[in-house]
Design an enzyme around this catalytic site. Structure first.
Site, PDB file in Angstrom:
ATOM      1  N   GLU A 131     -30.135 -60.729  16.926  1.00 14.63           N
ATOM      2  CA  GLU A 131     -29.825 -60.035  15.813  1.00 14.63           C
ATOM      3  C   GLU A 131     -28.974 -58.775  15.916  1.00 14.63           C
ATOM      4  O   GLU A 131     -29.298 -57.809  15.507  1.00 14.63           O
ATOM      5  CB  GLU A 131     -31.128 -59.710  15.174  1.00 14.63           C
ATOM      6  N   ASN A 172     -28.406 -65.024  19.460  1.00 12.07           N
ATOM      7  CA  ASN A 172     -29.287 -65.641  18.335  1.00 12.07           C
ATOM      8  C   ASN A 172     -29.422 -64.844  17.110  1.00 12.07           C
ATOM      9  O   ASN A 172     -29.344 -63.585  17.253  1.00 12.07           O
ATOM     10  CB  ASN A 172     -30.866 -65.650  18.882  1.00 12.07           C
ATOM     11  N   HIS A 208     -34.293 -69.504   9.468  1.00 10.75           N
ATOM     12  CA  HIS A 208     -35.256 -69.263   8.509  1.00 10.75           C
ATOM     13  C   HIS A 208     -34.827 -69.646   6.777  1.00 10.75           C
ATOM     14  O   HIS A 208     -34.249 -68.574   6.600  1.00 10.75           O
ATOM     15  CB  HIS A 208     -35.859 -67.882   8.786  1.00 10.75           C
ATOM     16  N   GLU A 236     -35.209 -71.563  15.437  1.00 11.52           N
ATOM     17  CA  GLU A 236     -36.376 -70.953  14.872  1.00 11.52           C
ATOM     18  C   GLU A 236     -36.501 -71.812  13.414  1.00 11.52           C
ATOM     19  O   GLU A 236     -36.741 -70.956  12.532  1.00 11.52           O
ATOM     20  CB  GLU A 236     -36.299 -69.284  14.761  1.00 11.52           C
ATOM     21  N   ASP A 238     -37.616 -72.838  10.014  1.00 10.53           N
ATOM     22  CA  ASP A 238     -38.658 -73.183   9.050  1.00 10.53           C
ATOM     23  C   ASP A 238     -38.225 -72.965   7.767  1.00 10.53           C
ATOM     24  O   ASP A 238     -36.919 -72.309   7.360  1.00 10.53           O
ATOM     25  CB  ASP A 238     -39.702 -72.090   9.268  1.00 10.53           C
TER      26      ASP A 238
HETATM   27  C1  XIL Z   1     -41.839 -63.066  14.782  1.00  9.12           C
HETATM   28  C2  XIL Z   1     -43.005 -63.673  15.167  1.00  9.12           C
HETATM   29  O1  XIL Z   1     -43.263 -64.896  14.690  1.00  9.12           O
HETATM   30  C3  XIL Z   1     -44.068 -62.927  14.294  1.00  9.12           C
HETATM   31  O2  XIL Z   1     -45.476 -63.251  15.170  1.00  9.12           O
HETATM   32  C4  XIL Z   1     -44.063 -61.382  14.891  1.00  9.12           C
HETATM   33  O3  XIL Z   1     -45.064 -60.578  14.109  1.00  9.12           O
HETATM   34  C5  XIL Z   1     -42.497 -61.124  14.482  1.00  9.12           C
HETATM   35  O4  XIL Z   1     -41.662 -61.599  15.112  1.00  9.12           O
HETATM   36  N1  XIL Z   1     -36.720 -63.703  14.285  1.00  9.12           N
HETATM   37  C6  XIL Z   1     -37.098 -63.832  15.805  1.00  9.12           C
HETATM   38  C7  XIL Z   1     -38.413 -63.894  16.004  1.00  9.12           C
HETATM   39  O5  XIL Z   1     -35.965 -63.734  16.545  1.00  9.12           O
HETATM   40  O6  XIL Z   1     -38.667 -63.336  17.091  1.00  9.12           O
HETATM   41  C8  XIL Z   1     -39.437 -63.406  15.126  1.00  9.12           C
HETATM   42  O7  XIL Z   1     -40.811 -63.796  15.401  1.00  9.12           O
HETATM   43  C9  XIL Z   1     -38.873 -64.116  13.620  1.00  9.12           C
HETATM   44  C10 XIL Z   1     -37.756 -63.525  13.254  1.00  9.12           C
END
Ligand code: XIL
Length: 315
Positions: A131, A172, A208, A236, A238
Site C-alpha cells: 500500500e 501489493n 477487495h 486478497e 473478497d
Molecule cells: C487485515 C486483517 O485481515 C485484519 O484482521 C486486521 O485487523 C487488519 O488487516 N489489506 C492488507 C491486509 O494488506 O493486511 C489487511 O488485513 C486487509 C487489507
C-alpha cells in the site's frame, strides 16, 4: 468435484486462502483450510506483520507466523509472506520514533533481513512493500516515505533479495484492480524499478471488491502490469455486499468472482489467486466496512455459496 486449487493447477496456477491464528483452533474450519485440493497456498492475515513480529525495537517474535507456516507445511501447502513494509499495524516505536534517514533505513533493513532470513527457503512469495500509494496515485506519506524518500521501496526490495535469493518479491496494493490513476502510478513505479534492476518479481493485486462494482478493465490492466516483465497475483480477493444478503446479491457475487478469476486466467503471467479467508465466519469485512459483509465463497456455516461453483467453472 475437484477442489479450487486442483482446478487452478490445470493451468499452472494456484488457488489459496488467508487465515489468522485464532481461527486455527476451529477444527471444522481447519479441515477445509488444510485441504490442499482447495488451497495450495496460505497467507497469514496478521501474524507476520511488523506489530506482530517486532513489537519493540530489535525484539523479534516469530511464534504466530511460525504457527501458520507449520500448518501449511503439515498440509503440503505453500506460503505467501505478508508483509514487510507497511504504514499500518506498524508499532508506535517506528511511527513516532522521530528517527533520522540513516537510522530508519537501518531499522527497515534490519526488520526485512531478520524476517526474510528467518523463513528463508520456506516461503513462495513475500509482500515486500504494501500500500505505497494514495488513491490519486501520489505516494502515501508513510514514515518511510517522509523520512527516507521514494528510495525506501527499492532499498526494501534489495534488502529482501539479499536475504533470500529464491522467494518471489511483490509490491501489493488495493484499488489498482482496474485502470486508473493509482494503477498508473504503480505501473510507472514498477517500470522505474525494473529499469533500475531492482529485484521485483510480482505485482500483488489485493482485490477487495464490491458486488456489482467489479471494474471492467481488470484483464487489460493486469496484462499491462505483466508487460513490465513481472508476475501478477491476486492476493486478497473478497467481494462484499451491503447486508442483508439476498439471492440476487449472491448470484451477482458469483458472477463477479467468475469475472475476476477469468481475468486472471486470460493473463498468462497471472500466477494465482488468494482469497482473504475462505469463509464469512472469519472475514475481516464486517469489522472494517460497516453494514457490509458476506464477501467470501463459503458462508459462516462453512457451506459453499454460489460463488464457489462459479469460481470452479472459471478456473
Ligand atoms: C487485515 C486483517 O485481515 C485484519 O484482521 C486486521 O485487523 C487488519 O488487516 N489489506 C492488507 C491486509 O494488506 O493486511 C489487511 O488485513 C486487509 C487489507
Amino acid at each position: 468435484s475437484a477442489g479450487l486449487n486442483v482446478l487452478a493447477e490445470k493451468s499452472g496456477r494456484y488457488f489459496g486462502s488467508a487465515t489468522d491464528n485464532p481461527e486455527l483452533t476451529d477444527t471444522a474450519y481447519t479441515a477445509i483450510l488444510g485441504d490442499k485440493n482447495e488451497f495450495g497456498i496460505i497467507t497469514p492475515g496478521n501474524s507476520m506483520k511488523w506489530d506482530a513480529t517486532e513489537p519493540s525495537r530489535g525484539t523479534f517474535t516469530f511464534t504466530g507466523g511460525q504457527q501458520i507456516v507449520d500448518f501449511a507445511n503439515a498440509n503440503g501447502q505453500a506460503i505467501r509472506g505478508h508483509n514487510l513494509v507497511w504504514h499500518s499495524q506498524l508499532p508506535a516505536w517506528v511511527t513516532s520514533g522521530n528517527f533520522d534517514k540513516a537510522t530508519l533505513t537501518s531499522i527497515m533493513q534490519n526488520h526485512i533481513t531478520t524476517l526474510v532470513t528467518h523463513w528463508k527457503g520456506q516461503l513462495a512469495q513475500w509482500d515486500v512493500v504494501n500500500e505505497a500509494f494514495n488513491d490519486d496515485g501520489t505516494f502515501r506519506q508513510n514514515v518511510f516515505y517522509t523520512t527516507i524518500g521514494e528510495d525506501y521501496i527499492q532499498i526494501a526490495f534489495e534488502t529482501a533479495r539479499a536475504a533470500d535469493p529464491d522467494v518471489k518479491l511483490c509490491i501489493n496494493d488495493y484499488n489498482i484492480e482496474g485502470s486508473g490513476a493509482k494503477a498508473t502510478a504503480l505501473y510507472n513505479l514498477v517500470s522505474k524499478l525494473k529499469a533500475a534492476n531492482a529485484p521485483i518479481d510480482c505485482i500483488g493485486i489485493q482485490g477487495h471488491l464490491i458486488v456489482g462494482e467489479v471494474p471492467s478493465t481488470l484483464q487489460a490492466n493486469w496484462a499491462q502490469f505483466a508487460s513490465l516483465g513481472v508476475d501478477v497475483a491476486i492476493t486478497e480477493l473478497d467481494i462484499r455486499m451491503t447486508l442483508p444478503e439476498t439471492d440476487a446479491l449472491l448470484q451477482q457475487q458469483a458472477k463477479d468472482y467468475a469475472t475476476v478469476v477469468a481475468a486472471c486466467m486470460n493473463v498468462s503471467r497471472c500466477i494465482g489467486i488468494t482469497i482473504w479467508d475462505y469463509t464469512d465466519k472469519y472475514s475481516w469485512v464486517p469489522q472494517t466496512f460497516s453494514g457490509q459483509g458476506d464477501a467470501c465463497p463459503w458462508d459462516s456455516n462453512l457451506q459453499k455459496k454460489p460463488a464457489y461453483a462459479s469460481i470452479a467453472s472459471a478456473l
